[in-house]
Design a protein around this motif. Structure first.
Motif, mmCIF file in Angstrom:
data_model
loop_
_atom_site.group_PDB
_atom_site.id
_atom_site.type_symbol
_atom_site.label_atom_id
_atom_site.label_comp_id
_atom_site.label_asym_id
_atom_site.label_seq_id
_atom_site.Cartn_x
_atom_site.Cartn_y
_atom_site.Cartn_z
ATOM 1 N N ASN A 54 37.345 47.432 49.735
ATOM 2 C CA ASN A 54 37.812 47.821 48.404
ATOM 3 C C ASN A 54 39.024 48.742 48.455
ATOM 4 O O ASN A 54 39.746 48.891 47.477
ATOM 5 C CB ASN A 54 36.688 48.500 47.621
ATOM 6 C CG ASN A 54 35.582 47.519 47.237
ATOM 7 O OD1 ASN A 54 35.855 46.341 47.025
ATOM 8 N ND2 ASN A 54 34.362 48.010 47.154
ATOM 9 N N PRO A 58 43.362 44.002 46.876
ATOM 10 C CA PRO A 58 43.565 44.096 45.425
ATOM 11 C C PRO A 58 42.697 43.104 44.668
ATOM 12 O O PRO A 58 42.206 42.122 45.234
ATOM 13 C CB PRO A 58 45.054 43.765 45.263
ATOM 14 C CG PRO A 58 45.379 42.913 46.445
ATOM 15 C CD PRO A 58 44.512 43.403 47.569
ATOM 16 N N ASP A 59 42.546 43.358 43.385
ATOM 17 C CA ASP A 59 41.769 42.476 42.511
ATOM 18 C C ASP A 59 42.596 41.221 42.222
ATOM 19 O O ASP A 59 43.664 41.303 41.604
ATOM 20 C CB ASP A 59 41.448 43.207 41.213
ATOM 21 C CG ASP A 59 40.566 42.388 40.283
ATOM 22 O OD1 ASP A 59 40.371 41.183 40.546
ATOM 23 O OD2 ASP A 59 40.096 42.953 39.274
ATOM 24 N N PRO A 60 42.128 40.032 42.646
ATOM 25 C CA PRO A 60 42.900 38.796 42.446
ATOM 26 C C PRO A 60 43.061 38.413 40.978
ATOM 27 O O PRO A 60 43.890 37.558 40.644
ATOM 28 C CB PRO A 60 42.085 37.740 43.194
ATOM 29 C CG PRO A 60 40.695 38.284 43.245
ATOM 30 C CD PRO A 60 40.855 39.772 43.337
ATOM 31 N N GLU A 61 42.285 39.034 40.082
ATOM 32 C CA GLU A 61 42.382 38.736 38.655
ATOM 33 C C GLU A 61 43.504 39.515 37.970
ATOM 34 O O GLU A 61 43.869 39.226 36.830
ATOM 35 C CB GLU A 61 41.049 39.062 37.962
ATOM 36 C CG GLU A 61 39.864 38.261 38.480
ATOM 37 C CD GLU A 61 40.069 36.759 38.297
ATOM 38 O OE1 GLU A 61 40.577 36.359 37.222
ATOM 39 O OE2 GLU A 61 39.746 36.010 39.229
ATOM 40 N N LYS A 62 44.054 40.491 38.671
ATOM 41 C CA LYS A 62 45.111 41.326 38.086
ATOM 42 C C LYS A 62 46.453 40.585 38.116
ATOM 43 O O LYS A 62 46.664 39.666 38.912
ATOM 44 C CB LYS A 62 45.232 42.637 38.860
ATOM 45 C CG LYS A 62 44.004 43.530 38.763
ATOM 46 C CD LYS A 62 43.856 44.126 37.373
ATOM 47 C CE LYS A 62 42.695 45.117 37.326
ATOM 48 N NZ LYS A 62 42.604 45.778 36.016
ATOM 49 N N ARG A 136 45.065 50.343 40.385
ATOM 50 C CA ARG A 136 45.027 48.944 40.845
ATOM 51 C C ARG A 136 45.330 47.998 39.671
ATOM 52 O O ARG A 136 44.603 47.037 39.405
ATOM 53 C CB ARG A 136 43.678 48.595 41.454
ATOM 54 C CG ARG A 136 43.434 49.181 42.846
ATOM 55 C CD ARG A 136 44.399 48.595 43.860
ATOM 56 N NE ARG A 136 44.005 48.866 45.236
ATOM 57 C CZ ARG A 136 44.377 49.941 45.934
ATOM 58 N NH1 ARG A 136 45.162 50.828 45.361
ATOM 59 N NH2 ARG A 136 43.988 50.108 47.174
ATOM 60 N N ARG A 139 47.792 42.939 41.271
ATOM 61 C CA ARG A 139 47.312 42.382 42.541
ATOM 62 C C ARG A 139 48.423 42.300 43.578
ATOM 63 O O ARG A 139 48.160 42.142 44.776
ATOM 64 C CB ARG A 139 46.695 40.995 42.320
ATOM 65 C CG ARG A 139 47.682 39.888 41.995
ATOM 66 C CD ARG A 139 46.998 38.522 41.967
ATOM 67 N NE ARG A 139 47.932 37.427 41.757
ATOM 68 C CZ ARG A 139 48.277 36.946 40.585
ATOM 69 N NH1 ARG A 139 47.744 37.493 39.485
ATOM 70 N NH2 ARG A 139 49.132 35.950 40.472
#
Length: 263
Positions: A54, A58-62, A136, A139
């Motif tokens: 974490n 990164p968050d792939p949805e961003k 964050r 992504r």
């Protein structure tokens, strides 16, 4: 033409001076950039830190954030057109635009500033990027700019600054002990890296901008010289035609006078 040539000559000279001034900075910061990338990558991808995915994934949805560095000045229209085209190609991404010649605007332009005021506005950009990294919000963060290689070559380039590039050669078999909040530590490290790379890209872009300007002004001076040469040839030809016409008229007068005398 005579009024334009001195202006182009001055622009050409200034571009040469700026290239020489930028060359030292480019060489210095170019080395620093590669070293900094290696150091930060080796820290971030250390075995202990990688275990806590974490902190680095990164968050792939961003969404994606792109920073575009263009030019404020004339004789760089080709470069600015390339930047404009890239912005249109990536219109679905969020944008920070550097360069007042770029007029593109939509609801995903989060910051806009002139190249001339880059360093005075840098704290604003840094605050935005630090917040974006810590939250964050994206992504991926990329910088699009013109990369200086040498006096005769510069290329429009994309540099991904987040997530930090991983290369196997950067990995070191050394364990780090982190006596602080690991997430905060990594976020601050990434924010510093992104902001530093942005400054380096601006320096490379500044050098490249003057390479382009020097090339264009040199071509313009060459074209002006060609046009001046054509004008000189035309003037010489006109003078010769005038002289020839005068000689013909004189010859006619002499011939007419001799004919009258014979009669």
């Amino acid at each position: 033409m005579r009024n334009i040539k001195p202006i182009v000559q001055v622009m050409n000279l200034f571009s040469l001076v700026r290239i020489n001034a930028a060359k030292t900075r480019v060489e210095e910061f170019g080395i620093t950039s590669s070293v900094l990338t290696k150091i930060i990558s080796s820290i971030m991808y250390n075995n202990n830190i990688v275990l806590d995915k974490n902190t680095i994934i990164p968050d792939p949805e961003k969404p994606v954030l792109n920073i575009y560095i263009a030019s404020d000045f004339g004789f760089c229209s080709t470069y600015n057109q390339v930047v404009s085209n890239k912005i249109k190609e990536t219109k679905d991404d969020y944008k920070i635009i550097v360069g007042k010649k770029i007029t593109y605007n939509d609801d995903k332009v989060v910051l806009r500033l002139s190249k001339e005021n880059f360093y005075s506005d840098l704290p604003t950009i840094k605050d935005f990027l630090v917040k974006a990294v810590n939250n964050r919000d994206y992504r991926e963060i990329n910088i699009y700019y013109n990369h200086y290689y040498n006096f005769s070559r510069s290329d429009f380039t994309k540099l991904q600054v987040f997530p930090v590039e991983y290369k196997e050669e950067y990995k070191e078999d050394v364990d780090f002990l982190v006596e602080t909040d690991i997430t905060s530590f990594i976020n601050n490290l990434i924010a510093y890296y992104v902001c530093y790379q942005l400054e380096i890209c601006e320096i490379f872009s500044w050098a490249s901008e003057n390479v382009i300007r020097n090339t264009m002004t040199s071509e313009s001076l060459k074209k002006i010289d060609e046009l001046e040469a054509i004008d000189r040839v035309k003037a010489i030809r006109k003078q010769r035609e005038k002289s020839l016409k005068k000689n013909i008229e004189n010859s006619k007068k002499v011939l007419f006078t001799n004919t009258e005398d014979d009669i």
